[in-house]
Motif scaffolding. Structure first.
Motif, PDB file in Angstrom:
ATOM      1  N   ALA A 163      -1.967   5.492  -8.310  1.00 21.72           N
ATOM      2  CA  ALA A 163      -0.946   4.487  -8.614  1.00 21.72           C
ATOM      3  C   ALA A 163       0.444   5.104  -8.510  1.00 21.72           C
ATOM      4  O   ALA A 163       0.645   6.294  -8.753  1.00 21.72           O
ATOM      5  CB  ALA A 163      -1.157   3.936 -10.015  1.00 21.72           C
ATOM      6  N   ALA A 164       1.413   4.258  -8.158  1.00 21.77           N
ATOM      7  CA  ALA A 164       2.815   4.667  -8.106  1.00 21.77           C
ATOM      8  C   ALA A 164       3.332   4.823  -9.539  1.00 21.77           C
ATOM      9  O   ALA A 164       2.670   4.399 -10.494  1.00 21.77           O
ATOM     10  CB  ALA A 164       3.623   3.609  -7.352  1.00 21.77           C
ATOM     11  N   PRO A 165       4.520   5.426  -9.709  1.00 22.02           N
ATOM     12  CA  PRO A 165       5.071   5.583 -11.062  1.00 22.02           C
ATOM     13  C   PRO A 165       5.199   4.264 -11.837  1.00 22.02           C
ATOM     14  O   PRO A 165       5.120   4.248 -13.059  1.00 22.02           O
ATOM     15  CB  PRO A 165       6.442   6.211 -10.825  1.00 22.02           C
ATOM     16  N   ASP A 166       5.332   3.154 -11.126  1.00 19.88           N
ATOM     17  CA  ASP A 166       5.415   1.854 -11.814  1.00 19.88           C
ATOM     18  C   ASP A 166       4.029   1.219 -12.012  1.00 19.88           C
ATOM     19  O   ASP A 166       3.915   0.044 -12.337  1.00 19.88           O
ATOM     20  CB  ASP A 166       6.339   0.902 -11.052  1.00 19.88           C
ATOM     21  N   ASP A 167       2.962   1.998 -11.835  1.00 19.98           N
ATOM     22  CA  ASP A 167       1.564   1.586 -12.023  1.00 19.98           C
ATOM     23  C   ASP A 167       1.036   0.611 -10.982  1.00 19.98           C
ATOM     24  O   ASP A 167      -0.028   0.025 -11.163  1.00 19.98           O
ATOM     25  CB  ASP A 167       1.321   1.022 -13.426  1.00 19.98           C
ATOM     26  N   THR A 168       1.735   0.409  -9.878  1.00 17.90           N
ATOM     27  CA  THR A 168       1.188  -0.437  -8.817  1.00 17.90           C
ATOM     28  C   THR A 168       0.220   0.390  -7.977  1.00 17.90           C
ATOM     29  O   THR A 168       0.456   1.570  -7.709  1.00 17.90           O
ATOM     30  CB  THR A 168       2.289  -1.019  -7.904  1.00 17.90           C
ATOM     31  N   LEU A 169      -0.879  -0.245  -7.595  1.00 23.20           N
ATOM     32  CA  LEU A 169      -1.882   0.433  -6.779  1.00 23.20           C
ATOM     33  C   LEU A 169      -1.589   0.197  -5.303  1.00 23.20           C
ATOM     34  O   LEU A 169      -1.224  -0.918  -4.911  1.00 23.20           O
ATOM     35  CB  LEU A 169      -3.277  -0.106  -7.105  1.00 23.20           C
TER      36      LEU A 169
END
Length: 150
Positions: free
Chosen positions: A113-119
């Motif tokens: 996941a990215a730092p903003d929690d998007t997969l």
């Protein structure tokens, strides 16, 4: 490992040891999207081996550690693999956890996941194909199957 307890004298006066089962736990199963067989595994064979060093678990603790599934970027897209304690990959790692059972794969590298929690899209696609509901997240085992009305 501790020797088995003595069960009394055996033949020729030697102590006799009682028999103990070596491993009574069921082998963990590997699930993949669309019923495919995991890479490096013959159909029906479900042995745990480290992807990097090829070693099987040496003890029950190592077996527990190796039962964790890692989702890594493979030549044909995301691939499930297992690693021993000495060989896990480096880089960004996301522990995707089902809200109900707490189980889920470890997402590695470009699949994390990215730092903003998007997969990333490939990760979302693989998880959806495998039966995950990502709005929870809920694993395939913990959410009821979609039923068609009769």
């Amino acid at each position: 490992m501790n020797p088995a307890p003595h069960a009394g004298p055996g033949p020729a006066g030697r102590p006799q040891r009682s028999a103990r089962p070596v491993n009574t736990a069921p082998s963990p199963t590997v699930t993949t999207p669309a019923g495919t067989t995991p890479a490096g595994t013959a159909a029906g064979a479900q042995t745990l081996r480290c992807r990097r060093c090829g070693q099987p678990p040496a003890d029950p603790h190592q077996q527990i550690l190796m039962s964790a599934l890692w989702l890594v970027d493979g030549p044909q897209g995301p691939t499930q693999v297992r690693y021993c304690r000495a060989c896990p990959p480096t880089g960004p790692i996301t522990d995707l956890t089902c809200l109900i059972c707490g189980d889920g794969p470890l997402l590695v590298g470009d699949l994390a996941a990215a730092p903003d929690d998007t997969l990333p899209a490939p990760t979302r696609a693989w998880l959806t194909t495998a039966g995950w509901r990502l709005d929870g997240p809920l694993c395939p085992t913990c959410h009821p199957a979609q039923r068609t009305p009769r």
